[in-house]
Design a protein around this motif. Structure first.
Motif, PDB file in Angstrom:
ATOM      1  N   ALA A 188      18.715  27.937  19.133  1.00  0.00           N
ATOM      2  CA  ALA A 188      18.862  28.130  17.724  1.00  0.00           C
ATOM      3  C   ALA A 188      17.790  28.999  17.406  1.00  0.00           C
ATOM      4  O   ALA A 188      17.942  29.844  16.531  1.00  0.00           O
ATOM      5  CB  ALA A 188      19.401  26.924  16.669  1.00  0.00           C
ATOM      6  N   ASP A 189      16.452  28.654  17.377  1.00  0.00           N
ATOM      7  CA  ASP A 189      15.431  28.913  16.946  1.00  0.00           C
ATOM      8  C   ASP A 189      15.196  30.531  17.645  1.00  0.00           C
ATOM      9  O   ASP A 189      15.129  31.405  16.945  1.00  0.00           O
ATOM     10  CB  ASP A 189      14.301  28.430  17.557  1.00  0.00           C
ATOM     11  N   ALA A 190      15.701  30.528  18.801  1.00  0.00           N
ATOM     12  CA  ALA A 190      15.860  31.967  19.567  1.00  0.00           C
ATOM     13  C   ALA A 190      16.556  32.810  19.124  1.00  0.00           C
ATOM     14  O   ALA A 190      16.488  33.975  18.599  1.00  0.00           O
ATOM     15  CB  ALA A 190      15.854  31.596  21.026  1.00  0.00           C
ATOM     16  N   LEU A 191      18.150  32.365  18.545  1.00  0.00           N
ATOM     17  CA  LEU A 191      19.021  33.299  18.080  1.00  0.00           C
ATOM     18  C   LEU A 191      18.899  33.456  16.550  1.00  0.00           C
ATOM     19  O   LEU A 191      19.246  34.622  16.566  1.00  0.00           O
ATOM     20  CB  LEU A 191      20.487  32.101  18.209  1.00  0.00           C
ATOM     21  N   GLU A 192      18.020  32.772  16.087  1.00  0.00           N
ATOM     22  CA  GLU A 192      17.955  33.376  14.658  1.00  0.00           C
ATOM     23  C   GLU A 192      16.950  34.448  14.438  1.00  0.00           C
ATOM     24  O   GLU A 192      16.854  35.126  13.584  1.00  0.00           O
ATOM     25  CB  GLU A 192      17.313  32.048  13.847  1.00  0.00           C
ATOM     26  N   LYS A 193      16.209  34.597  15.732  1.00  0.00           N
ATOM     27  CA  LYS A 193      15.267  35.899  15.645  1.00  0.00           C
ATOM     28  C   LYS A 193      15.841  37.123  16.154  1.00  0.00           C
ATOM     29  O   LYS A 193      15.467  38.217  15.868  1.00  0.00           O
ATOM     30  CB  LYS A 193      14.201  35.692  16.522  1.00  0.00           C
ATOM     31  N   GLN A 194      17.299  36.886  16.632  1.00  0.00           N
ATOM     32  CA  GLN A 194      18.102  38.087  17.156  1.00  0.00           C
ATOM     33  C   GLN A 194      18.578  38.848  15.638  1.00  0.00           C
ATOM     34  O   GLN A 194      19.317  38.051  14.820  1.00  0.00           O
ATOM     35  CB  GLN A 194      19.094  37.402  17.958  1.00  0.00           C
ATOM     36  N   PRO A 195      18.523  40.009  15.919  1.00  0.00           N
ATOM     37  CA  PRO A 195      19.419  40.884  14.800  1.00  0.00           C
ATOM     38  C   PRO A 195      20.749  40.893  14.841  1.00  0.00           C
ATOM     39  O   PRO A 195      21.197  40.749  15.946  1.00  0.00           O
ATOM     40  CB  PRO A 195      18.760  42.317  15.004  1.00  0.00           C
ATOM     41  N   ARG A 247      23.405  28.057  14.069  1.00  0.00           N
ATOM     42  CA  ARG A 247      23.841  26.864  13.244  1.00  0.00           C
ATOM     43  C   ARG A 247      24.934  25.941  13.850  1.00  0.00           C
ATOM     44  O   ARG A 247      24.937  24.768  13.755  1.00  0.00           O
ATOM     45  CB  ARG A 247      24.777  27.271  11.822  1.00  0.00           C
ATOM     46  N   ILE A 248      25.684  26.883  14.877  1.00  0.00           N
ATOM     47  CA  ILE A 248      26.537  25.860  15.528  1.00  0.00           C
ATOM     48  C   ILE A 248      26.083  25.057  16.528  1.00  0.00           C
ATOM     49  O   ILE A 248      26.396  23.805  16.772  1.00  0.00           O
ATOM     50  CB  ILE A 248      27.649  26.935  16.364  1.00  0.00           C
ATOM     51  N   TYR A 249      24.720  25.562  17.318  1.00  0.00           N
ATOM     52  CA  TYR A 249      23.995  24.759  18.200  1.00  0.00           C
ATOM     53  C   TYR A 249      23.488  23.637  17.701  1.00  0.00           C
ATOM     54  O   TYR A 249      23.223  22.714  18.097  1.00  0.00           O
ATOM     55  CB  TYR A 249      23.048  25.785  18.947  1.00  0.00           C
TER      56      TYR A 249
END
Length: 327
Positions: free
Chosen positions: A98-105, A225-227
């Protein structure tokens, strides 16, 4: 919309058998589970789906030993875009993802006139006397309108969701895991019939959140958020080594044992960017299953612990401007 629903509408290069060909009555390897007698219930019965999958094999591309799980890595786990990751805690894996995904545009939402292209690989157990036989791999490509309102209104499945509906529902999910899970369970309800009794809350949550996770497209922040919510579901585990998806690629397996069944559902994530890559059903203990079409008894099949019942991989997915267009 999950790609399993998309496959229901795909324009396959190779003809796909109907449900009767796949298994007696109502089996569809590519459908999700638990909505009474409706289509999304079908993935719940992995055993019959696996038995019937042999009838659906139309492309000979045998995986052979490629589907065996990857050799167990060191306890440091796989290399990923988020750095070294340990595979001993589902919360650590999913929150790191989730941390990594939140950094993706986040890209723009697709237009209503655009299409969702998918390329899928599928494989299943064929039963057999020793329970170890796997089918060849079936590859399927397809296109579904992003705004597939006609299918939603006129289709046979009253719980059908378009890609647009799922995309927007995912964006509106709350941060609180408990509230998020409640909303996803409502979005993907469970059936309540004698044939398909209601799922337990935790199993319903894992199935439903898996459908949302495998949907395409889903914004990175929504998937994060799902993860995070997935990590809070009772019984969720992570396999301590990389496994192989239906296309032979290494993947992280987020798992949960099916209630009252010797099988587990596995949601597969890319170990590098944490995107969804596939789904597996795996036997957790030796058992036998007697095939029946409701009129007469069929063969008794044997299944062994660790055996892959079904495995499906999303090789590619993209938003395109027209049917038949490829990215």
């Amino acid at each position: 919309m999950d790609e399993m629903t998309q496959l229901r509408e795909l324009r396959a290069d190779v003809p796909v058998p109907d449900r009767a060909a796949l298994a007696p009555g109502r089996q569809r390897l590519t459908e999700a589970a638990a909505s009474g007698g409706r289509v999304r219930r079908l993935r719940a019965d992995w055993r019959v789906a696996a038995v019937g999958a042999a009838a659906a094999i139309t492309v000979a591309a045998v995986l052979g030993t490629q589907l065996g799980d990857a050799a167990a890595p060191s306890r440091s786990g796989p290399a990923s875009t988020a750095g070294t990751l340990r595979l001993d805690s589902p919360a650590e894996v999913l929150n790191r993802a989730a941390d990594a995904l939140e950094k993706q545009p986040a890209g723009p939402e697709p237009r209503d006139d655009q299409w969702i292209y998918t390329n899928m690989a599928q494989v299943a157990s064929q039963g057999g006397p020793d329970g170890s036989s796997l089918s060849p791999v079936t590859y399927q490509t397809g296109w579904v309108p992003y705004d597939n309102s006609a299918a939603a209104e006129n289709g046979k499945d009253d719980d059908y969701r378009t890609a647009r509906q799922v995309y927007r529902a995912a964006n509106e999910l709350p941060d609180d895991p408990a509230r998020l899970l409640a909303e996803i369970r409502a979005f993907y309800p469970t059936g309540r019939t004698a044939e398909s009794p209601p799922e337990g809350k935790a199993q319903h949550s894992f199935r439903a959140i898996g459908l949302m996770a495998e949907a395409y497209p889903v914004a990175p922040a929504a998937l994060a958020r799902i993860y995070r919510a997935m990590a809070t579901i009772p019984g969720v585990r992570v396999t301590d080594h990389l496994v192989k998806d239906a296309a032979g690629r290494e993947a992280i397996a987020i798992t949960r044992k099916e209630d009252e069944r010797p099988e587990q559902r596995e949601i597969l994530l890319d170990p590098h960017d944490f995107g969804y890559v596939g789904l597996r059903a795996v036997v957790t203990e030796d058992y036998t299953y007697e095939v029946s079409n409701g009129r007469a008894k069929g063969p008794t099949l044997k299944f062994k612990a660790g055996q892959i019942l079904t495995s499906e991989a999303r090789i590619e997915a993209a938003v395109v401007d027209a049917e038949d267009q490829k990215p």
